[in-house]
Design a protein around this motif. Sequence first.
Motif, PDB file in Angstrom:
ATOM      1  N   LYS A 171       9.484  14.536 -13.108  1.00 53.66           N
ATOM      2  CA  LYS A 171       8.365  14.867 -13.017  1.00 53.66           C
ATOM      3  C   LYS A 171       7.694  13.261 -13.061  1.00 53.66           C
ATOM      4  CE  LYS A 171       3.889  15.966 -12.814  1.00 53.66           C
ATOM      5  NZ  LYS A 171       3.002  16.622 -13.532  1.00 53.66           N
ATOM      6  N   LEU A 172       8.151  12.413 -14.028  1.00 50.77           N
ATOM      7  CA  LEU A 172       7.618  11.085 -14.304  1.00 50.77           C
ATOM      8  C   LEU A 172       7.944  10.376 -12.961  1.00 50.77           C
ATOM      9  CD1 LEU A 172       8.219  10.544 -18.109  1.00 50.77           C
ATOM     10  CD2 LEU A 172       6.208  11.524 -16.891  1.00 50.77           C
ATOM     11  N   SER A 173       9.023  10.442 -12.414  1.00 48.42           N
ATOM     12  CA  SER A 173       9.458   9.856 -11.043  1.00 48.42           C
ATOM     13  C   SER A 173       8.647  10.084 -10.104  1.00 48.42           C
ATOM     14  CB  SER A 173      10.750   9.821 -10.837  1.00 48.42           C
ATOM     15  OG  SER A 173      11.251  11.027 -10.672  1.00 48.42           O
ATOM     16  N   ASN A 174       8.212  11.364 -10.057  1.00 45.45           N
ATOM     17  CA  ASN A 174       7.309  11.974  -8.964  1.00 45.45           C
ATOM     18  C   ASN A 174       5.876  11.482  -9.386  1.00 45.45           C
ATOM     19  OD1 ASN A 174       6.554  14.389  -7.390  1.00 45.45           O
ATOM     20  ND2 ASN A 174       5.046  14.358  -8.577  1.00 45.45           N
ATOM     21  N   GLN A 175       5.565  11.091 -10.408  1.00 42.68           N
ATOM     22  CA  GLN A 175       4.130  10.420 -10.919  1.00 42.68           C
ATOM     23  C   GLN A 175       4.070   9.103 -10.319  1.00 42.68           C
ATOM     24  OE1 GLN A 175       3.050  13.159 -10.738  1.00 42.68           O
ATOM     25  NE2 GLN A 175       1.353  13.183 -12.273  1.00 42.68           N
ATOM     26  N   ILE A 176       5.205   8.358 -10.585  1.00 48.05           N
ATOM     27  CA  ILE A 176       5.441   6.993 -10.058  1.00 48.05           C
ATOM     28  C   ILE A 176       5.036   6.864  -8.370  1.00 48.05           C
ATOM     29  CG2 ILE A 176       6.701   5.068  -9.395  1.00 48.05           C
ATOM     30  CD1 ILE A 176       8.601   5.771 -11.921  1.00 48.05           C
ATOM     31  N   ILE A 177       5.686   7.636  -7.703  1.00 52.10           N
ATOM     32  CA  ILE A 177       5.338   7.799  -6.361  1.00 52.10           C
ATOM     33  C   ILE A 177       3.923   8.314  -6.068  1.00 52.10           C
ATOM     34  CG2 ILE A 177       6.120   8.881  -4.089  1.00 52.10           C
ATOM     35  CD1 ILE A 177       9.075   9.328  -5.274  1.00 52.10           C
ATOM     36  N   GLY A 178       3.615   9.517  -6.555  1.00 51.02           N
ATOM     37  CA  GLY A 178       2.299  10.159  -6.158  1.00 51.02           C
ATOM     38  C   GLY A 178       1.203   9.039  -6.673  1.00 51.02           C
ATOM     39  N   MET A 179       1.246   8.533  -7.945  1.00 51.62           N
ATOM     40  CA  MET A 179       0.011   7.631  -8.113  1.00 51.62           C
ATOM     41  C   MET A 179       0.076   6.234  -7.485  1.00 51.62           C
ATOM     42  SD  MET A 179      -1.548   9.704 -10.065  1.00 51.62           S
ATOM     43  CE  MET A 179      -0.670  11.330  -9.762  1.00 51.62           C
ATOM     44  N   GLY A 180       1.463   5.830  -7.227  1.00 55.69           N
ATOM     45  CA  GLY A 180       1.191   4.837  -6.262  1.00 55.69           C
ATOM     46  C   GLY A 180       0.990   4.949  -4.980  1.00 55.69           C
ATOM     47  N   ASN A 181       1.000   6.126  -4.294  1.00 56.21           N
ATOM     48  CA  ASN A 181       0.422   6.464  -3.078  1.00 56.21           C
ATOM     49  C   ASN A 181      -0.905   6.695  -3.176  1.00 56.21           C
ATOM     50  OD1 ASN A 181       1.769   7.539  -0.769  1.00 56.21           O
ATOM     51  ND2 ASN A 181       3.045   8.850  -1.924  1.00 56.21           N
ATOM     52  N   LEU A 182      -1.488   7.213  -4.037  1.00 53.30           N
ATOM     53  CA  LEU A 182      -3.005   7.365  -4.417  1.00 53.30           C
ATOM     54  C   LEU A 182      -3.541   5.751  -4.342  1.00 53.30           C
ATOM     55  CD1 LEU A 182      -5.396   9.129  -5.396  1.00 53.30           C
ATOM     56  CD2 LEU A 182      -4.777   7.937  -7.526  1.00 53.30           C
ATOM     57  N   ALA A 183      -2.918   4.960  -5.312  1.00 51.37           N
ATOM     58  CA  ALA A 183      -3.645   3.588  -5.285  1.00 51.37           C
ATOM     59  C   ALA A 183      -3.494   3.076  -4.151  1.00 51.37           C
ATOM     60  CB  ALA A 183      -2.560   2.831  -6.250  1.00 51.37           C
ATOM     61  N   ALA A 184      -2.336   2.992  -3.146  1.00 52.07           N
ATOM     62  CA  ALA A 184      -2.244   2.346  -1.942  1.00 52.07           C
ATOM     63  C   ALA A 184      -3.514   3.120  -0.949  1.00 52.07           C
ATOM     64  CB  ALA A 184      -0.708   2.503  -1.288  1.00 52.07           C
ATOM     65  N   MET A 185      -3.459   4.373  -1.068  1.00 51.61           N
ATOM     66  CA  MET A 185      -4.773   5.075  -0.254  1.00 51.61           C
ATOM     67  C   MET A 185      -5.942   4.445  -0.412  1.00 51.61           C
ATOM     68  SD  MET A 185      -5.594   9.011   0.463  1.00 51.61           S
ATOM     69  CE  MET A 185      -6.506   9.218  -1.218  1.00 51.61           C
ATOM     70  N   CYS A 186      -6.277   4.380  -1.742  1.00 49.28           N
ATOM     71  CA  CYS A 186      -7.725   4.045  -2.263  1.00 49.28           C
ATOM     72  C   CYS A 186      -7.736   2.453  -1.715  1.00 49.28           C
ATOM     73  CB  CYS A 186      -7.820   4.061  -3.852  1.00 49.28           C
ATOM     74  SG  CYS A 186      -7.872   5.857  -4.427  1.00 49.28           S
ATOM     75  N   GLU A 187      -6.667   1.612  -1.795  1.00 52.72           N
ATOM     76  CA  GLU A 187      -6.917   0.372  -1.340  1.00 52.72           C
ATOM     77  C   GLU A 187      -7.109   0.201   0.122  1.00 52.72           C
ATOM     78  OE1 GLU A 187      -4.293  -2.485  -4.577  1.00 52.72           O
ATOM     79  OE2 GLU A 187      -4.105  -2.760  -2.483  1.00 52.72           O
ATOM     80  N   ALA A 188      -6.450   1.203   0.926  1.00 52.49           N
ATOM     81  CA  ALA A 188      -6.706   0.958   2.317  1.00 52.49           C
ATOM     82  C   ALA A 188      -8.045   1.620   2.792  1.00 52.49           C
ATOM     83  CB  ALA A 188      -5.667   2.134   2.920  1.00 52.49           C
ATOM     84  N   ILE A 189      -8.615   2.597   1.830  1.00 54.27           N
ATOM     85  CA  ILE A 189      -9.952   2.989   2.121  1.00 54.27           C
ATOM     86  C   ILE A 189     -11.104   1.927   1.809  1.00 54.27           C
ATOM     87  CG2 ILE A 189     -11.812   4.559   1.155  1.00 54.27           C
ATOM     88  CD1 ILE A 189      -9.615   6.842   0.772  1.00 54.27           C
ATOM     89  N   VAL A 190     -10.889   1.116   0.800  1.00 57.18           N
ATOM     90  CA  VAL A 190     -11.972   0.361   0.441  1.00 57.18           C
ATOM     91  C   VAL A 190     -11.655  -0.792   1.570  1.00 57.18           C
ATOM     92  CG1 VAL A 190     -12.309  -1.513  -1.339  1.00 57.18           C
ATOM     93  CG2 VAL A 190     -11.905   0.678  -1.882  1.00 57.18           C
ATOM     94  N   PHE A 191     -10.429  -1.203   1.986  1.00 57.10           N
ATOM     95  CA  PHE A 191     -10.379  -2.426   2.954  1.00 57.10           C
ATOM     96  C   PHE A 191     -11.039  -1.893   4.347  1.00 57.10           C
ATOM     97  CE2 PHE A 191      -7.462  -3.184   6.325  1.00 57.10           C
ATOM     98  CZ  PHE A 191      -7.565  -4.692   6.395  1.00 57.10           C
ATOM     99  N   ALA A 192     -10.521  -0.774   4.689  1.00 55.24           N
ATOM    100  CA  ALA A 192     -11.224  -0.187   6.001  1.00 55.24           C
ATOM    101  C   ALA A 192     -12.698  -0.005   6.025  1.00 55.24           C
ATOM    102  CB  ALA A 192     -10.219   0.828   6.513  1.00 55.24           C
ATOM    103  N   SER A 193     -13.245   0.492   4.828  1.00 49.81           N
ATOM    104  CA  SER A 193     -14.447   0.967   4.940  1.00 49.81           C
ATOM    105  C   SER A 193     -15.395  -0.465   4.820  1.00 49.81           C
ATOM    106  CB  SER A 193     -14.877   1.584   3.616  1.00 49.81           C
ATOM    107  OG  SER A 193     -14.225   2.833   3.751  1.00 49.81           O
ATOM    108  N   LYS A 194     -14.936  -1.474   4.205  1.00 51.83           N
ATOM    109  CA  LYS A 194     -15.739  -2.780   4.187  1.00 51.83           C
ATOM    110  C   LYS A 194     -15.647  -3.192   5.582  1.00 51.83           C
ATOM    111  CE  LYS A 194     -17.390  -6.230   1.735  1.00 51.83           C
ATOM    112  NZ  LYS A 194     -17.328  -6.752   0.242  1.00 51.83           N
TER     113      LYS A 194
END
Length: 298
Positions: A171-194
């Motif tokens: 589960k903890l390794s799942n969270q490394i992937i999941g939260m890393g994915n979330l972080a990348a998506m949020c960066e992409a949203i801010v980048f593309a929205s701006k």
Amino acid sequence: MQKIGFIGLGLIGTPMCLNLIKAKYHVSVWNRTKSKAEKLVQAGAVSLESPKEVAESSEIIITCVSDSKDVKEVVLGKTGVIEGVHEGSIVIDMSTISPSVTREIANKLSSVKAKMLDAPVSGGVNGAEAGVLSIMVGGDKAVLGKVTPILNELGSKITYCGGNGMGQVTKLSNQIIGMGNLAAMCEAIVFASKAGANPEALINAWSAGAAGSWMVDNLGEKVFKREFEPGFMVKLAQKDLNLVLDAAGQMDVALFTTPIVSQIFRATQQSGFSDEGIHAYVKILEKIAGLNSQTDLS
Ligand code: NA7
């Protein structure tokens, strides 16, 4: 049918428990804040006065509370599960906690002839409601065999991961992937929205290509719609990443992305978004980028 006790009626625990009641199991419940048990009692559960009482009247005891210290408290505490178990009782901890604390609790339970499985879940509130969680199990495989019909009511994918603690490691390794994915998506949203991108076009394009992920499919649109009700809370994501970093430290494993994601979650928490959904992470990035609000998708 086996008698089940359920301890911890939070965002994830409540719908899981409801699914067991719907499947016609005899379910007794205990929650620290008693009022949260009312919904379950209306659905057919019996509310008891302590984890000990729940263990006394059940063959299988499920715990789903916040962190390592909380599982220790409800299982090993003064009126804890360990005081009420009998030979052959099976404790299934579905919280996400430390692998080493899991092994400590499993050892204590085995000294009174009770068995323990660690069985943390992934899939959030929606997955819990629909009974389609991914369940990662550590412990004795034969014990898992005895409770598989119960876990099948809660999840659509049950993975045996190894001995006690290995469900938590998975589960903890799942969270490394999941939260890393979330972080990348949020960066992409801010980048593309701006840059003035169209939200609908972004989600359509990402989900169909290599950027597609559970995060894009489930939380991308919510960011654009400014819907931050929690399916999984910021404070729990932060708790999970702390567990990852602790365990990595114990093994001398250097992680590079997870500490940064953890710090941004800490900033999200400190900015007052602790109880919001994990995608509130985007708000910190928006602030730094000088971006105040996203275009509404609707
Ligand atoms: P929530 O919605 O924050 O619920 C947490 C539950 O844990 C809730 O029932 C709490 O009781 C209970 N809790 C927390 N600490 C304790 C202690 N010390 N003693 C007794 N009960 C406690 O979390 P989720 O349902 O989203 O998640 C639960 C776990 O699954 C967590 O590990 C996630 O990472 C995955 P309360 O109602 O506050 O009295």
